[in-house]
Design a protein around this motif. Structure first.
Motif, PDB file in Angstrom:
ATOM      1  N   GLU A 108       0.820  -1.215   0.000  1.00  0.00           N
ATOM      2  CA  GLU A 108       0.000   0.000   0.000  1.00  0.00           C
ATOM      3  C   GLU A 108       0.853   1.264   0.000  1.00  0.00           C
ATOM      4  OE1 GLU A 108       0.942  -0.988   4.229  1.00  0.00           O
ATOM      5  OE2 GLU A 108       0.325  -2.094   2.416  1.00  0.00           O
ATOM      6  N   LYS A 109       2.136   1.148   0.368  1.00  0.00           N
ATOM      7  CA  LYS A 109       3.085   2.269   0.356  1.00  0.00           C
ATOM      8  C   LYS A 109       4.206   2.021  -0.644  1.00  0.00           C
ATOM      9  CE  LYS A 109       1.251   4.798   3.646  1.00  0.00           C
ATOM     10  NZ  LYS A 109       0.737   6.179   3.382  1.00  0.00           N
ATOM     11  N   ARG A 110       3.901   1.227  -1.657  1.00  0.00           N
ATOM     12  CA  ARG A 110       4.901   0.856  -2.660  1.00  0.00           C
ATOM     13  C   ARG A 110       6.158   0.278  -2.000  1.00  0.00           C
ATOM     14  NH1 ARG A 110       4.640   5.562  -7.398  1.00  0.00           N
ATOM     15  NH2 ARG A 110       2.544   5.007  -8.157  1.00  0.00           N
ATOM     16  N   ASN A 111       5.925  -0.430  -0.923  1.00  0.00           N
ATOM     17  CA  ASN A 111       6.994  -1.125  -0.195  1.00  0.00           C
ATOM     18  C   ASN A 111       8.123  -0.191   0.238  1.00  0.00           C
ATOM     19  OD1 ASN A 111       5.885  -3.804  -0.240  1.00  0.00           O
ATOM     20  ND2 ASN A 111       6.434  -3.919  -2.400  1.00  0.00           N
ATOM     21  N   ALA A 112       7.761   1.054   0.567  1.00  0.00           N
ATOM     22  CA  ALA A 112       8.750   1.977   1.109  1.00  0.00           C
ATOM     23  C   ALA A 112       9.249   1.443   2.454  1.00  0.00           C
ATOM     24  CB  ALA A 112       8.147   3.360   1.283  1.00  0.00           C
ATOM     25  N   PHE A 113      10.534   1.577   2.687  1.00  0.00           N
ATOM     26  CA  PHE A 113      11.146   1.054   3.905  1.00  0.00           C
ATOM     27  C   PHE A 113      11.027   2.088   5.025  1.00  0.00           C
ATOM     28  CE2 PHE A 113      12.588  -2.127   1.166  1.00  0.00           C
ATOM     29  CZ  PHE A 113      13.384  -3.077   1.805  1.00  0.00           C
ATOM     30  N   ASP A 114      10.195   1.771   6.028  1.00  0.00           N
ATOM     31  CA  ASP A 114      10.201   2.565   7.256  1.00  0.00           C
ATOM     32  C   ASP A 114      11.065   1.839   8.279  1.00  0.00           C
ATOM     33  OD1 ASP A 114       8.658   0.425   8.083  1.00  0.00           O
ATOM     34  OD2 ASP A 114       6.805   1.579   8.334  1.00  0.00           O
ATOM     35  N   LEU A 115      11.122   2.332   9.506  1.00  0.00           N
ATOM     36  CA  LEU A 115      12.009   1.745  10.515  1.00  0.00           C
ATOM     37  C   LEU A 115      11.620   0.306  10.845  1.00  0.00           C
ATOM     38  CD1 LEU A 115      12.453   4.797  12.924  1.00  0.00           C
ATOM     39  CD2 LEU A 115      14.109   3.883  11.277  1.00  0.00           C
ATOM     40  N   GLU A 116      10.314   0.020  10.838  1.00  0.00           N
ATOM     41  CA  GLU A 116       9.873  -1.338  11.131  1.00  0.00           C
ATOM     42  C   GLU A 116      10.296  -2.306  10.034  1.00  0.00           C
ATOM     43  OE1 GLU A 116       5.735  -3.790  12.179  1.00  0.00           O
ATOM     44  OE2 GLU A 116       5.701  -1.614  11.884  1.00  0.00           O
ATOM     45  N   VAL A 117      10.140  -1.887   8.761  1.00  0.00           N
ATOM     46  CA  VAL A 117      10.563  -2.745   7.649  1.00  0.00           C
ATOM     47  C   VAL A 117      12.066  -2.985   7.716  1.00  0.00           C
ATOM     48  CG1 VAL A 117      10.768  -2.929   5.139  1.00  0.00           C
ATOM     49  CG2 VAL A 117       8.660  -2.038   6.151  1.00  0.00           C
ATOM     50  N   ILE A 118      12.834  -1.933   7.972  1.00  0.00           N
ATOM     51  CA  ILE A 118      14.290  -2.068   8.046  1.00  0.00           C
ATOM     52  C   ILE A 118      14.678  -3.076   9.120  1.00  0.00           C
ATOM     53  CG2 ILE A 118      16.393  -0.848   8.722  1.00  0.00           C
ATOM     54  CD1 ILE A 118      15.250   1.636   7.340  1.00  0.00           C
ATOM     55  N   ARG A 146      20.883 -22.128   3.068  1.00  0.00           N
ATOM     56  CA  ARG A 146      22.073 -21.951   2.230  1.00  0.00           C
ATOM     57  C   ARG A 146      22.013 -20.729   1.329  1.00  0.00           C
ATOM     58  NH1 ARG A 146      22.838 -28.225   0.097  1.00  0.00           N
ATOM     59  NH2 ARG A 146      23.008 -29.195   2.161  1.00  0.00           N
ATOM     60  N   VAL A 147      20.817 -20.258   0.985  1.00  0.00           N
ATOM     61  CA  VAL A 147      20.683 -19.127   0.073  1.00  0.00           C
ATOM     62  C   VAL A 147      19.376 -18.408   0.365  1.00  0.00           C
ATOM     63  CG1 VAL A 147      19.618 -20.571  -1.706  1.00  0.00           C
ATOM     64  CG2 VAL A 147      20.720 -18.435  -2.372  1.00  0.00           C
ATOM     65  N   GLY A 148      19.372 -17.089   0.181  1.00  0.00           N
ATOM     66  CA  GLY A 148      18.168 -16.299   0.366  1.00  0.00           C
ATOM     67  C   GLY A 148      17.636 -15.787  -0.958  1.00  0.00           C
ATOM     68  N   VAL A 149      16.310 -15.716  -1.084  1.00  0.00           N
ATOM     69  CA  VAL A 149      15.644 -15.121  -2.246  1.00  0.00           C
ATOM     70  C   VAL A 149      14.812 -13.958  -1.728  1.00  0.00           C
ATOM     71  CG1 VAL A 149      14.016 -15.461  -4.134  1.00  0.00           C
ATOM     72  CG2 VAL A 149      15.586 -17.300  -3.507  1.00  0.00           C
ATOM     73  N   VAL A 150      15.178 -12.749  -2.110  1.00  0.00           N
ATOM     74  CA  VAL A 150      14.502 -11.538  -1.647  1.00  0.00           C
ATOM     75  C   VAL A 150      13.549 -11.064  -2.736  1.00  0.00           C
ATOM     76  CG1 VAL A 150      14.814  -9.160  -0.878  1.00  0.00           C
ATOM     77  CG2 VAL A 150      16.466 -10.917  -0.202  1.00  0.00           C
ATOM     78  N   HIS A 151      12.291 -10.813  -2.380  1.00  0.00           N
ATOM     79  CA  HIS A 151      11.291 -10.354  -3.334  1.00  0.00           C
ATOM     80  C   HIS A 151      10.370  -9.377  -2.618  1.00  0.00           C
ATOM     81  CE1 HIS A 151       7.962 -12.886  -1.651  1.00  0.00           C
ATOM     82  NE2 HIS A 151       8.993 -13.601  -1.223  1.00  0.00           N
ATOM     83  N   ALA A 152       9.380  -8.847  -3.333  1.00  0.00           N
ATOM     84  CA  ALA A 152       8.447  -7.891  -2.742  1.00  0.00           C
ATOM     85  C   ALA A 152       7.034  -8.216  -3.203  1.00  0.00           C
ATOM     86  CB  ALA A 152       8.826  -6.462  -3.130  1.00  0.00           C
ATOM     87  N   ILE A 153       6.077  -7.931  -2.344  1.00  0.00           N
ATOM     88  CA  ILE A 153       4.662  -8.169  -2.638  1.00  0.00           C
ATOM     89  C   ILE A 153       4.099  -6.954  -3.369  1.00  0.00           C
ATOM     90  CG2 ILE A 153       2.419  -8.748  -1.663  1.00  0.00           C
ATOM     91  CD1 ILE A 153       4.656 -10.848  -1.226  1.00  0.00           C
ATOM     92  N   GLY A 154       3.330  -7.189  -4.427  1.00  0.00           N
ATOM     93  CA  GLY A 154       2.704  -6.094  -5.159  1.00  0.00           C
ATOM     94  C   GLY A 154       3.376  -5.820  -6.485  1.00  0.00           C
ATOM     95  N   ASP A 155       2.986  -4.711  -7.096  1.00  0.00           N
ATOM     96  CA  ASP A 155       3.467  -4.358  -8.432  1.00  0.00           C
ATOM     97  C   ASP A 155       4.851  -3.733  -8.430  1.00  0.00           C
ATOM     98  OD1 ASP A 155       1.110  -5.242  -9.600  1.00  0.00           O
ATOM     99  OD2 ASP A 155       0.130  -3.286  -9.398  1.00  0.00           O
ATOM    100  N   HIS A 156       5.344  -3.313  -7.272  1.00  0.00           N
ATOM    101  CA  HIS A 156       6.619  -2.609  -7.204  1.00  0.00           C
ATOM    102  C   HIS A 156       7.496  -3.236  -6.116  1.00  0.00           C
ATOM    103  CE1 HIS A 156       4.644   0.408  -9.687  1.00  0.00           C
ATOM    104  NE2 HIS A 156       3.670   0.444  -8.799  1.00  0.00           N
ATOM    105  N   PHE A 157       8.802  -3.188  -6.364  1.00  0.00           N
ATOM    106  CA  PHE A 157       9.693  -3.694  -5.316  1.00  0.00           C
ATOM    107  C   PHE A 157       9.783  -2.690  -4.170  1.00  0.00           C
ATOM    108  CE2 PHE A 157      13.589  -4.380  -3.016  1.00  0.00           C
ATOM    109  CZ  PHE A 157      13.563  -5.751  -2.807  1.00  0.00           C
TER     110      PHE A 157
END
Length: 305
Positions: free
Chosen positions: A20-30, A47-58
């Motif tokens: 809902e905030k285009r996945n902007a990083f606030d202090l809680e997300v960080i 052994r490995v991490g895959v980082v992704h984001a929910i929604g239309d934008h990372f």
């Protein structure tokens, strides 16, 4: 939760979940993001991490309304969170395991810096990169000023660091910021589906799964394939550069009247097929040699002994 995690065998999925905030990083997300990286780094089963984001934008970048005052108070290390590993690898140790990053849509500022800190980056064709700090009068502090010039080349890095121009998947692939471009779809937006399976297969190769290891080594980041011997583009490669340098040396050592000796034949410099920049250099070298010869000559046109 603003960061969701999921275990799939030895692969650890980390998803930014604030669409809902285009996945902007606030202090809680960080902080949650940093905690997920600590779990990846300390769990021997992962052994490995895959980082992704929910929604239309990372991510649209930092939520400056909340993070800005914290950065002003404690410094740029606020981006690292409060856990053991810094996802950007700048203000605390980086996670000691490979990270695959999948990006789509708006992927501004800290997304580029996260890509530079990751091992493999997969981008949807609709991705929009932009390092827009310069437009706000602030400095990128997540690693772009250090890593971009080293990993992407000085000119490629300075272009987007100093102009804040937006660029897409093709340009990001050209300069080596991303290693694969795929079509956008549900998989790039939510972490599920066939493309997510493909990303997990790639992550499994990073994790050392014998059944998923590639049959051939992947090319280095940002390197173009070498032109085949005698094929198209071969003359513009290493052999062409060597030939140009050899012609320049012959031009610099040749007679001052502007001719180049080549075996038993004498050719005019204007007929030597220099690359454009070498043509300018050769002309300047010959001009300087002519001026030096004129200075050394006496009033009668004879050289001083």
């Amino acid at each position: 939760m603003k960061v969701i995690t999921e275990r799939r065998d030895h692969v650890f999925l980390i998803g930014v979940n604030r669409p809902e905030k285009r996945n902007a990083f606030d202090l809680e997300v960080i902080d949650e993001f940093s905690r997920a990286y600590e779990e990846l780094g300390t769990d021997p089963e992962l052994r490995v991490g895959v980082v992704h984001a929910i929604g239309d934008h990372f991510s649209a970048g930092l939520d400056l309304a909340e993070v800005g005052p914290q950065v002003a108070q404690v410094g740029p290390g606020a981006l690292a969170g409060t856990y053991r590993y810094d996802p950007w690898g700048m203000w605390a140790p980086p996670v000691p395991k490979p990270v695959v990053l999948a990006v789509q849509g708006i992927s501004y500022t800290l997304t580029i810096e996260l890509a530079l800190a990751s091992d493999v980056v997969v981008a949807a064709s609709d991705v929009r990169f932009r390092q827009l700090e310069i437009g706000r009068g602030i400095l990128p502090f997540g690693g772009a000023t250090l890593r971009a010039t080293a990993q992407l080349g000085w000119g490629n890095a300075m272009r987007f660091l100093l102009t804040a121009d937006e660029f897409g998947a093709d340009e990001a692939y050209r300069i080596g910021l991303v290693q694969e471009v795929v079509e956008p779809g549900p998989a790039t937006r939510s972490g599920g589906g066939d493309r997510a399976d493909n990303r997990r297969a790639g992550a499994a190769r990073c994790a050392g799964d014998p059944g998923q290891r590639p049959d051939r080594p992947r090319p280095r980041r940002g390197r173009r394939p070498r032109a085949p011997e005698g094929g198209p583009g071969a003359d513009s490669g290493l052999r062409g550069r060597r030939r140009g340098r050899a012609q320049l040396r012959r031009a610099a050592a040749g007679p001052v009247h502007g001719e180049v000796m080549s075996g038993s034949a004498t050719r005019s410099v204007s007929k030597v097929h220099f690359p454009p920049l070498l043509t300018v250099f050769a002309s300047n070298v010959l001009r300087i040699r002519t001026l030096i010869s004129a200075d050394d000559a006496g009033p009668t046109g004879q050289r001083h002994s």
